[in-house]
Write an enzyme that holds these catalytic residues in place. Structure first.
Site, PDB file in Angstrom:
ATOM      1  N   ILE A 214       0.819  -1.152   0.017  1.00  0.00           N
ATOM      2  CA  ILE A 214      -0.209   0.031   0.141  1.00  0.00           C
ATOM      3  C   ILE A 214       0.848   1.280  -0.115  1.00  0.00           C
ATOM      4  O   ILE A 214       1.832   1.137   0.784  1.00  0.00           O
ATOM      5  CB  ILE A 214      -0.904  -0.084   1.162  1.00  0.00           C
ATOM      6  CG1 ILE A 214      -1.908   1.217   1.357  1.00  0.00           C
ATOM      7  CG2 ILE A 214      -0.199  -0.336   2.465  1.00  0.00           C
ATOM      8  CD1 ILE A 214      -2.883   1.290   2.316  1.00  0.00           C
ATOM      9  N   SER A 215       0.607   2.171  -0.792  1.00  0.00           N
ATOM     10  CA  SER A 215       1.362   3.257  -1.148  1.00  0.00           C
ATOM     11  C   SER A 215       1.764   4.114   0.075  1.00  0.00           C
ATOM     12  O   SER A 215       0.792   4.185   0.984  1.00  0.00           O
ATOM     13  CB  SER A 215       1.060   4.009  -2.298  1.00  0.00           C
ATOM     14  OG  SER A 215       1.139   3.493  -3.415  1.00  0.00           O
ATOM     15  N   GLN A 216       2.835   5.045   0.268  1.00  0.00           N
ATOM     16  CA  GLN A 216       3.079   5.873   1.452  1.00  0.00           C
ATOM     17  C   GLN A 216       1.677   6.934   1.351  1.00  0.00           C
ATOM     18  O   GLN A 216       1.767   7.269   0.219  1.00  0.00           O
ATOM     19  CB  GLN A 216       4.242   6.336   1.333  1.00  0.00           C
ATOM     20  CG  GLN A 216       4.641   7.361   2.426  1.00  0.00           C
ATOM     21  CD  GLN A 216       6.126   8.077   2.294  1.00  0.00           C
ATOM     22  OE1 GLN A 216       6.837   7.695   1.206  1.00  0.00           O
ATOM     23  NE2 GLN A 216       6.444   9.094   2.950  1.00  0.00           N
TER      24      GLN A 216
END
Ligand code: SAH
Length: 227
Positions: free
Chosen positions: A72-74
């Site tokens: 899950i992206s930052q």
């Protein structure tokens, strides 16, 4: 104690709300200015999208592992890319790389008509379950997003949340005139965020932004799965 969705208690929910406010404050400090986007990020429970072992780190401003060796992206990266897209309510937006579903949910809450495509069935099904649970009407597709989603083109904007080796022309073709493509381009180790604005059918502007690190885009216009 009453358990809410995914086993999260009321007490935890309040704690998460506070953490969400702190996260949004830190995003402002890092240069995110879009107030509507910040308001949406303050609303959307990121804990629903992270894997249970990482739930206490849901509001760290970092990428986190999800199933199938993806991430899950930052939150900062999500905010940065979303700002570049300039989403307006009712815009038709294509996201390539559904992953956890968090980025798609942000676009949906900004009022976009969201199309999201993921190559790994388990991740897509997981994201679909969350969207259903939240009542989010997001159009989900399984397949190779590196070739876009021509059946539903043209789009006001396209966001690619995995690292591509080069800019896929087929994605530019699927943009409306004036449309925007946000895509990390580079090696497998690091990439430059590219913003492409399509001025006419054969004239587009390319703006190179900051450096990021994404999991690879695997497919026809991406990397091979093997190496
Ligand atoms: N937007 C996601 C980030 C997911 S990481 C989020 O908010 O959580 C990138 C995702 O892209 C991974 O789930 C990976 O499986 C997916 N992906 C990689 N290549 C793809 C392709 N060609 N088509 C669709 N999805 C792809």
């Amino acid at each position: 104690m009453v358990k809410l969705n995914q086993g999260i208690t009321f007490k935890e929910q309040n704690l998460f709300r506070e953490k969400r406010q702190l996260l949004v404050k830190s995003l402002r400090n890092k240069g995110i200015t879009d107030e509507e986007l910040l308001a949406v990020m303050e609303e959307l429970p990121r804990e629903l999208f992270v894997d249970p072992p990482f739930i206490n780190r849901a509001y760290d401003d970092t990428a986190l592992p999800i199933k199938c060796m993806q991430t899950i992206s930052q939150p900062y990266t999500v905010a940065y890319m979303t700002e570049l897209l300039c989403v307006k309510p009712s815009h038709k937006v294509l996201e390539i790389g559904t992953g956890s579903g968090y980025q798609a949910a942000i676009l949906y809450l900004l009022g976009a008509k969201v199309y999201t495509i993921e190559r790994i069935p388990e991740l897509l099904n997981n994201a679909k379950d969350i969207f259903e649970q939240m009542g989010f009407k997001i159009n989900c597709f399984l397949g190779d997003g590196s070739i876009g989603l021509s059946k539903f083109a043209p789009f006001d904007s396209i966001i690619v949340t995995a690292a591509a080796p080069s800019i896929p022309n087929r994605l530019i073709e699927q943009l409306k005139i004036g449309g925007r493509l946000v895509i990390p381009i580079g090696s497998k180790s690091y990439q430059t965020m590219n913003l492409i604005i399509k001025h006419t059918d054969n004239n587009y502007q390319l703006i190179e932004k900051d450096t990021f690190k994404f999991v690879p885009l695997i497919g026809d216009n991406g990397w091979n799965a093997e190496n």
